[in-house]
Design an enzyme around this catalytic site. Structure first.
Site: not given
Ligand code: FAD
Length: 466
Positions: A264, A267, A295, A330, A348, A371
């Site tokens: 993690e 990440w 959108w 998360n 987003w 995102w």
């Protein structure tokens, strides 16, 4: 020593070097102009206020506080304090990089040394590259081939043994930065769930190692379990270094939980690498075929999402956790993001902006990469057809409904079986739990199945046009 996103004394490479070479004037500059579009959101400003207060206390109240253009302020301090060198730890936002490059050059022009260090990442983004010299776009090879095969992360250093501090009489007070709201004090209840600063960050890490690490691999997916570290705001502000977290967790021995936690942190490195190599990540689709996505950007739906009034309990629980604590788990971040983009068909970037303003851990790299990951437009993103079903996600990851009941108390009396999708419960069940849909709790703003199908159909048109 110019403090930026490294608000700590321990394992601070720039401070360490500065302290070794002479007396130190510790400086913080609030530079909103350089940050432009990405100047700090409301929650970030509140955290910063408290973090600077702690840092100042650990520097015997000698932190010199300023607001304005960094170069002008540094130049002025150099004039008045006979400064020979400026030390800082690197930041990776595109605007920070541009600003720091210019400052380095301008200081060099007047023969002032500028020393920058790696203090916020385990590996520098320009060090982890594919064999052909280009950046990785997929997480697993980035982490396994790039990071784990590179040099092991630096072991943390203690606080400098001697630190001779220079005081600056012209410093502003922290309050002069006006980081907290002056009228409606929304910040006070929000910050209550947190302890801020370097010492608090270390305590949090130790507490996680003692009480959360065992079971992390699975437990990190369940918002009611204790298996997360909640270190993200501390890491963002540099109250603790990733090296301290990495080495402390590794020192507990080898296990899947340790590997998962380190991945993690990996990440986090990946997001920073993406931002470094693709500086438009916060504003532009990484995969340009998404530019044509139709959108809807329906403002009433966006507002219902923001306020935790969408009528879908796990979504509302997450958005209210964010509103009440400046944090969201998360797993729930992924569910609410998927809902915004793939059920409400809202861009987003609207979600990214809201998180930017409301998260204590708002971080340009992690926020924009995450995102885009959820939207499907990012590097190594979730496939566009993976639409999280918020009902089955809640049944799986909040099986007792504790998380939903905590943040959506108006549904607390519903039997767990009916908590995840109250709109299909019978009127008797709703009545017995004192729930009146459309009054005490909203009807869902969209039909989950129909909205999912509409989004997938829109994605299909992109596929054809790509
Ligand atoms: P832990 O599970 O204890 O993990 C330890 C550390 O690893 C975290 O503190 C964080 O620094 C890093 N980390 C964990 N998961 C991720 C991840 N998926 N991506 C990158 N780093 C990770 N994180 C932020 O720090 N700032 C953000 O602005 C942010 N925005 C996000 C937006 C969305 C839509 C999503 C889905 C995720 C976002 N994340 C962000 C990533 C992640 O949700 C948080 O880092 C994590 O929830 C923080 O909780 P923790 O410290 O308990 O994590």
């Amino acid at each position: 020593m110019w403090f930026r996103q490294d608000l700590r004394l321990g394992d601070n490479p720039a401070l360490h070097a500065a302290a070794k070479n002479g007396d130190v004037l510790p400086v913080y500059i609030l530079d909103n102009e350089a940050a432009g579009l990405w100047s700090m959101g409301g929650a970030s400003r509140v955290w910063l206020h408290h973090s600077l207060t702690k840092l100042n206390a650990s520097l015997d109240k000698k932190l010199s506080i300023h607001s304005g253009r960094s170069l002008d302020i540094l130049n002025d301090l150099i004039e008045r304090h006979d400064i020979e060198a400026v030390y800082w730890n690197r930041c990776y936002e595109p605007w920070s990089i541009d600003r720091d490059k210019e400052i380095k050059k301008r200081l060099g022009d007047r023969t002032i040394q500028a020393h920058s260090f790696s203090g916020s990442l385990l590996w520098e983004p320009w060090e982890v590259l594919k064999a052909d010299g280009t950046p990785y776009r997929v997480f697993t090879p980035f982490y396994r081939k790039g990071c784990l095969n590179a040099m092991a992360p630096r072991t943390p250093r203690p606080k400098p043994k001697t630190l001779k501090l220079i005081a600056n009489e012209d410093s502003l007070r922290i309050a002069d930065l006006a980081l907290t709201p002056s009228k409606k004090r929304w910040d006070e209840p929000l910050i209550k769930s947190w302890q801020v600063g370097e010492n608090a960050a270390r305590r949090r890490l130790n507490h996680f190692i003692e009480d959360g690490l065992t079971g992390y691999k699975t437990g990190r997916n369940f918002p009611s379990r204790k298996n997360i570290s909640r270190l993200s705001p501390h890491l963002h502000w540099g109250e603790i270094s990733p090296n301290m977290a990495w080495h402390a967790v590794r020192a507990t021995g080898e296990s899947d939980d340790v590997d998962t936690f380190c991945a993690e942190l990996g990440w986090r490195e990946f997001s920073h690498s993406l931002l470094y190599h693709f500086p438009e990540l916060p504003t532009k689709n990484f995969q340009t075929k998404f530019d044509a996505f139709p959108w809807t950007n329906e403002s009433a739906n966006l507002e219902a999402w923001r306020r935790g009034m969408s009528g879908v309990p796990i979504i509302d629980a997450g958005m209210r956790e964010l509103w009440q604590t400046g944090y969201m788990h998360n797993r729930v971040r992924m569910i609410v993001a998927s809902f915004l983009v793939k059920n409400l068909m809202i861009d987003w970037r609207e979600g990214e902006k809201w998180f930017w303003d409301t998260l204590f851990d708002a971080d340009l790299a992690n926020n924009s990469a995450s995102w885009q990951w959820v939207a499907g437009s990012g590097a190594d993103a979730a496939p566009y057809f993976r639409v999280f079903n918020p009902v089955t996600q809640a049944e799986k990851f909040d099986p007792d409904g504790n998380y939903i009941r905590q943040f959506v108390p108006e549904l607390a009396e519903l039997p767990t079986k009916h908590l995840f999708a109250p709109w299909i419960a019978s009127s008797e069940i709703l009545h017995a739990a004192n729930v009146v849909l459309g009054e005490s709790y909203p009807q869902p703003v969209v039909d989950l199945k129909l909205s999912r199908e509409a989004t997938l159909a829109a994605f299909q048109t992109l596929k054809k046009s790509a």
